[in-house]
Design a protein around this motif. Sequence first.
Motif, PDB file in Angstrom:
ATOM      1  N   ASN B 152      34.937  39.780  44.670  1.00  0.00           N
ATOM      2  CA  ASN B 152      35.906  40.224  43.652  1.00  0.00           C
ATOM      3  C   ASN B 152      36.680  39.020  43.106  1.00  0.00           C
ATOM      4  O   ASN B 152      37.907  39.053  42.973  1.00  0.00           O
ATOM      5  CB  ASN B 152      36.888  41.243  44.246  1.00  0.00           C
ATOM      6  N   SER B 153      35.954  37.968  42.812  1.00  0.00           N
ATOM      7  CA  SER B 153      36.609  36.695  42.500  1.00  0.00           C
ATOM      8  C   SER B 153      37.445  36.768  41.220  1.00  0.00           C
ATOM      9  O   SER B 153      38.444  36.063  41.087  1.00  0.00           O
ATOM     10  CB  SER B 153      35.571  35.580  42.395  1.00  0.00           C
ATOM     11  N   ASP B 154      37.040  37.636  40.261  1.00  0.00           N
ATOM     12  CA  ASP B 154      37.834  37.762  39.039  1.00  0.00           C
ATOM     13  C   ASP B 154      39.224  38.300  39.363  1.00  0.00           C
ATOM     14  O   ASP B 154      40.235  37.800  38.864  1.00  0.00           O
ATOM     15  CB  ASP B 154      37.156  38.714  38.046  1.00  0.00           C
ATOM     16  N   LEU B 165      50.693  42.875  38.573  1.00  0.00           N
ATOM     17  CA  LEU B 165      50.185  43.863  37.612  1.00  0.00           C
ATOM     18  C   LEU B 165      48.744  44.292  37.879  1.00  0.00           C
ATOM     19  O   LEU B 165      48.250  45.225  37.251  1.00  0.00           O
ATOM     20  CB  LEU B 165      50.271  43.283  36.194  1.00  0.00           C
ATOM     21  N   THR B 166      48.075  43.633  38.822  1.00  0.00           N
ATOM     22  CA  THR B 166      46.648  43.914  39.021  1.00  0.00           C
ATOM     23  C   THR B 166      46.393  44.902  40.154  1.00  0.00           C
ATOM     24  O   THR B 166      45.246  45.196  40.466  1.00  0.00           O
ATOM     25  CB  THR B 166      45.898  42.612  39.352  1.00  0.00           C
ATOM     26  N   GLY B 167      47.447  45.417  40.770  1.00  0.00           N
ATOM     27  CA  GLY B 167      47.296  46.311  41.908  1.00  0.00           C
ATOM     28  C   GLY B 167      48.285  45.911  42.983  1.00  0.00           C
ATOM     29  O   GLY B 167      49.085  44.993  42.793  1.00  0.00           O
ATOM     30  N   LEU B 168      48.250  46.627  44.108  1.00  0.00           N
ATOM     31  CA  LEU B 168      49.182  46.335  45.195  1.00  0.00           C
ATOM     32  C   LEU B 168      48.483  45.471  46.247  1.00  0.00           C
ATOM     33  O   LEU B 168      47.497  45.897  46.853  1.00  0.00           O
ATOM     34  CB  LEU B 168      49.687  47.632  45.831  1.00  0.00           C
ATOM     35  N   VAL B 169      49.022  44.273  46.474  1.00  0.00           N
ATOM     36  CA  VAL B 169      48.488  43.400  47.530  1.00  0.00           C
ATOM     37  C   VAL B 169      48.999  43.947  48.865  1.00  0.00           C
ATOM     38  O   VAL B 169      50.198  44.136  49.047  1.00  0.00           O
ATOM     39  CB  VAL B 169      48.953  41.946  47.325  1.00  0.00           C
ATOM     40  N   ILE B 349      46.853  19.154  40.524  1.00  0.00           N
ATOM     41  CA  ILE B 349      45.979  20.004  41.334  1.00  0.00           C
ATOM     42  C   ILE B 349      45.968  21.402  40.725  1.00  0.00           C
ATOM     43  O   ILE B 349      47.012  22.041  40.592  1.00  0.00           O
ATOM     44  CB  ILE B 349      46.479  20.068  42.793  1.00  0.00           C
ATOM     45  N   GLU B 350      44.794  21.875  40.379  1.00  0.00           N
ATOM     46  CA  GLU B 350      44.728  23.139  39.662  1.00  0.00           C
ATOM     47  C   GLU B 350      44.795  24.344  40.596  1.00  0.00           C
ATOM     48  O   GLU B 350      44.280  24.315  41.702  1.00  0.00           O
ATOM     49  CB  GLU B 350      43.447  23.191  38.843  1.00  0.00           C
ATOM     50  N   SER B 351      45.423  25.412  40.115  1.00  0.00           N
ATOM     51  CA  SER B 351      45.515  26.640  40.887  1.00  0.00           C
ATOM     52  C   SER B 351      44.334  27.537  40.541  1.00  0.00           C
ATOM     53  O   SER B 351      43.836  27.486  39.411  1.00  0.00           O
ATOM     54  CB  SER B 351      46.805  27.365  40.535  1.00  0.00           C
ATOM     55  N   PRO B 352      43.897  28.379  41.502  1.00  0.00           N
ATOM     56  CA  PRO B 352      42.863  29.349  41.141  1.00  0.00           C
ATOM     57  C   PRO B 352      43.388  30.428  40.180  1.00  0.00           C
ATOM     58  O   PRO B 352      42.610  31.100  39.518  1.00  0.00           O
ATOM     59  CB  PRO B 352      42.456  29.961  42.486  1.00  0.00           C
ATOM     60  N   GLY B 353      44.722  30.585  40.099  1.00  0.00           N
ATOM     61  CA  GLY B 353      45.302  31.668  39.302  1.00  0.00           C
ATOM     62  C   GLY B 353      45.177  31.459  37.802  1.00  0.00           C
ATOM     63  O   GLY B 353      45.523  30.394  37.294  1.00  0.00           O
ATOM     64  N   ILE B 354      44.725  32.498  37.112  1.00  0.00           N
ATOM     65  CA  ILE B 354      44.570  32.415  35.653  1.00  0.00           C
ATOM     66  C   ILE B 354      45.935  32.245  34.977  1.00  0.00           C
ATOM     67  O   ILE B 354      46.083  31.503  34.017  1.00  0.00           O
ATOM     68  CB  ILE B 354      43.911  33.713  35.103  1.00  0.00           C
ATOM     69  N   MET B 355      46.939  32.967  35.510  1.00  0.00           N
ATOM     70  CA  MET B 355      48.259  33.007  34.865  1.00  0.00           C
ATOM     71  C   MET B 355      49.262  32.061  35.526  1.00  0.00           C
ATOM     72  O   MET B 355      50.454  32.114  35.218  1.00  0.00           O
ATOM     73  CB  MET B 355      48.804  34.430  34.927  1.00  0.00           C
ATOM     74  N   PRO B 418      42.237  42.051  30.923  1.00  0.00           N
ATOM     75  CA  PRO B 418      41.312  43.102  31.364  1.00  0.00           C
ATOM     76  C   PRO B 418      41.481  43.484  32.835  1.00  0.00           C
ATOM     77  O   PRO B 418      41.040  44.550  33.251  1.00  0.00           O
ATOM     78  CB  PRO B 418      39.925  42.476  31.129  1.00  0.00           C
ATOM     79  N   HIS B 419      42.131  42.629  33.640  1.00  0.00           N
ATOM     80  CA  HIS B 419      42.242  42.897  35.074  1.00  0.00           C
ATOM     81  C   HIS B 419      43.511  43.656  35.446  1.00  0.00           C
ATOM     82  O   HIS B 419      43.717  44.001  36.609  1.00  0.00           O
ATOM     83  CB  HIS B 419      42.183  41.586  35.848  1.00  0.00           C
ATOM     84  N   ILE B 420      44.384  43.894  34.483  1.00  0.00           N
ATOM     85  CA  ILE B 420      45.605  44.645  34.770  1.00  0.00           C
ATOM     86  C   ILE B 420      45.226  46.072  35.145  1.00  0.00           C
ATOM     87  O   ILE B 420      44.387  46.694  34.496  1.00  0.00           O
ATOM     88  CB  ILE B 420      46.541  44.640  33.550  1.00  0.00           C
ATOM     89  N   ASP B 421      45.842  46.587  36.219  1.00  0.00           N
ATOM     90  CA  ASP B 421      45.599  47.977  36.608  1.00  0.00           C
ATOM     91  C   ASP B 421      46.307  48.885  35.605  1.00  0.00           C
ATOM     92  O   ASP B 421      47.477  48.673  35.282  1.00  0.00           O
ATOM     93  CB  ASP B 421      46.149  48.209  38.015  1.00  0.00           C
ATOM     94  N   PRO B 422      45.614  49.922  35.096  1.00  0.00           N
ATOM     95  CA  PRO B 422      46.218  50.771  34.060  1.00  0.00           C
ATOM     96  C   PRO B 422      47.514  51.478  34.488  1.00  0.00           C
ATOM     97  O   PRO B 422      48.316  51.837  33.626  1.00  0.00           O
ATOM     98  CB  PRO B 422      45.120  51.803  33.756  1.00  0.00           C
ATOM     99  N   ARG B 423      47.737  51.663  35.792  1.00  0.00           N
ATOM    100  CA  ARG B 423      48.968  52.333  36.220  1.00  0.00           C
ATOM    101  C   ARG B 423      50.095  51.350  36.544  1.00  0.00           C
ATOM    102  O   ARG B 423      51.169  51.750  36.980  1.00  0.00           O
ATOM    103  CB  ARG B 423      48.713  53.215  37.448  1.00  0.00           C
ATOM    104  N   PHE B 424      49.846  50.051  36.401  1.00  0.00           N
ATOM    105  CA  PHE B 424      50.852  49.051  36.763  1.00  0.00           C
ATOM    106  C   PHE B 424      51.505  48.447  35.518  1.00  0.00           C
ATOM    107  O   PHE B 424      50.848  48.200  34.514  1.00  0.00           O
ATOM    108  CB  PHE B 424      50.230  47.921  37.602  1.00  0.00           C
TER     109      PHE B 424
END
Lengths: 245, 434
Positions: B152-154, B165-169, B349-355, B418-424
Motif C-alpha cells: 500500500n505504498s501510495d 485525512l487518509t484514514g485513522l492511523v 534529505i527527502e521525506s517519503p511523504g507527498i505533502m 485521490p488518497h483522501i478518505d471520503p469520510r475524513f
Amino acid sequence: MKKIVIIGATSAVATETARCFALEGAELFIAGRSQEKLERLADDLRVRGAAVVHTGLFNARDLASHDQLLESAYHTLGEIDAALIAHGDLPDQTECQHSWIGTEQALATNFLSPVAFLTWLANYFEKRGTGNITAISSVAGDRGRQSNYIYGSAKGALSVFLQGLRNRLAPRGVSVTTIKPGFIDTPMTADIKKGPLFASAELVGTRVHKAMKRGDSVVYTPFFWRFIMLIIIHIPEFIFKRLKL
Amino acid sequence: MKRYESWGRYPTIRDQKVLTISSRKAPLPLPDDERSVLPYGLGRSYGDSCVNDNNAIIDTSALSNLIAFDPNTGILRAESGVSLATILKVFVPKGWFLPVTPGTKFVTLGGAVANDIHGKNHHRAGTFGRHVSQFGLIRSSGEHLTCSPTSNSDLFRATIGGLGLTGLVTWVEIKLVSIKSPYLDTRTIKFRNLDEFVEVSRENDPVYDYSVSWVDCTTEGDQLGRGLFMAGNFSERRKSRQPKSLSIPFPCQAPSWLLNSYFMRSFNTLYYNKQLSRTVDALTHYEPFFYPLDAILDWNRMYGKRGFFQYQFVVPFDEKGETIKEIFRRITRSKRASFLAVLKTFGDIESPGIMSFPRKGITLALDFPNDGAPTLALMKELDTIVLQAGGSIYPAKDARMSHEAFLASHPRLAEFEPHIDPRFSSSFWRRVRN
C-alpha cells in the motif's frame, strides 16, 4: 516490590498503575474479563520493562472462582508482594431504583467480588507478614446521594470492609490501602458530561502506584477530594436531604 | 478536563462531536449522519488542522499500548495514541532515543506521522516519516490496512504528512536510535546578525547532529536577526544523576496588555545577553535541550483568551539571504513579534511523504499574539514574500493561509488528493480547499 497481582487490570486506572510497576521491572499477574485486552496490555507491559507478565481471566459475578484465580496467581509468581483490586462497574441508578436485580448485580460486582478476593488475600498476607493490599473504592461511598447511592453504598461498604481489614492486619506489618478517586475520565464515565473536576486515569493510576509502595491508608485522588468530601460529610442531614446532589 | 481545541486556541470551536476508539482492532467510529471525522491526538497543532468544527473528531487516547520492541535493532511498534513523552520515559533509561523529535514531547505517534514532523536534526536525519517502517490504517470502507514502502505504498506516502485525512492511523513502527547518555555535549554561539547566522550554521551543522537558533525579531540594522545558535551531540560520557524534572502549569489566562512590544524587546535583549562570551560549551540534559517549553504546561494560556498565531515557513537559500532578511525587516518594523522565534537550516534529505513540509532551505517559526486584522495583514504580506521566493508555509501551524497560498506551498497536491478518505476532513482542509 517485585511480584504484583492486579485484578481488573484492563480498567483505565489499573492499567496505568500496572505500567508504573512494569517500568520498575516487576513481575506481574494481571486479571480481567477479556483475553484480547489482557494480551494487548501484557505486551505493552513487557515492552515497558516488566520482567514477566502472566494473565488470568475471571468474571466478577462468579464469586466461587475467585479463590482459584488467586491460587493460580500465587503459584505462577511463587509469592505475592502486593495486590490491587481495581474492578468495578457503574450501575444505572434509575434502573436499579425500579428493580432490585440491578442493585444485586451492582453489589456483587462492586462489593462482594472485591470482598471475595480480599478474604483470600487477607489470609495469605496475615500468614506471610509484610506486603500491601490495595482496593479502589470511591468518594461516592463517603455519603449517599440521590443520583448515585446504589454504587455509593457498594463502595461505602467496601471502604468499611477495608478499614476493618487494615485494623486487623496492621500488627502483622501488612498495609491495607483504600483509594478514593473522584471523577476520572475513563470508559466507565464516557457518557457523563465532563467538568473541571475530572482527572486523567494516568494521574490517578500513578498515585495508586505510589500509595501501594508507601503503604498509605486512605488516599483521596486527586488530593483536593479530601477537602471536598470533608465538607460534604459535614453538611447537616436536615440540609443535605434537601440538596440536589 | 480535556478540551478538544487546537494549541493556538484560534479559531474557536463551536460544535464538534467527540467519538472514541477503544482498540486498534476496533471498527472505525463514524457519526450516524453525513458528518466527517478527523483523528485527534494531543491537540498540539497550532491552527485548525487538528480540529473539525461542525463535524466529528476521533479521540485516540485509548490507543496507548506499546506493542513490540526489538532491542537488537531499536525497532518499536506502538499504538498511535502513544505520546513521544511515553516513549522517552520508557526508552531513554534503556539507552534509546527518538529518531526525530519536535520541540514538544506532548505529541502522539499518529500526529507525528500526519504532520511528518521535523526537529533539530533535520539536516542529518530528515523528517519523522523517514524513520517510519510501517503503520496500520483504518479506512471508512472498513478496511484495516498495513502501509509500508512496499505494501500500500501510495497510502504510505500520502499518509505521512497527510494531515490525518487518509484514514485513522492505529499503530506505527519506528526505529529508535541508540544513545550512551541522556546528556548532550552542547555549544551555544552568539551571532550578531543574519550573515553571521549563515556562517555559524554552515560551519557547525556538519559537526552537530542537532542544531537550532533562537532569534531576536526586535532589532534592526546591523543587528537584524541577532541570536543564539544552539547545537549538540548526544554525549559519550555517562552521567547518572538525573535532574529533577519540574513542570509548572501556567495558572490562568494572561491579560492581553502584558505582551506589548516594550515587554518583548526587553525580554529579547535579556535573553540575547544571557551569555557574555561568544561561545559557551556545556553538558545539557535532553529535556531542557529539546523541550524547553514543556516545563511550563499549558503555556499557550500566556496569550490570553484571544489566542495566538504561529507562523512557520521555509524558503530556499539565496546567496546573500536576501529573502529572509526582507522578512525579518517586515517583522521588526511591525513590532508584533513575540519571544519565540526559531531559525533553522533544513537539509536536503527527502521525506517519503507527498505533502511533507520540510525541504532544503532556511525555516523560521515565530508566534504572533492575535491582535486581529493587523496581525492577519502582516502574515499575508509575509506569505507573498515567502511564495515569491519559492517557499512554503507549514499547515500544522497555520490557521489563516489562503487557498492560493496553500496551492503554492503544495506543488504535489494533485498526487495526494485521490488518497483522501471520503469520510475524513478537517476545519483546515475545508478552509484551504474552498
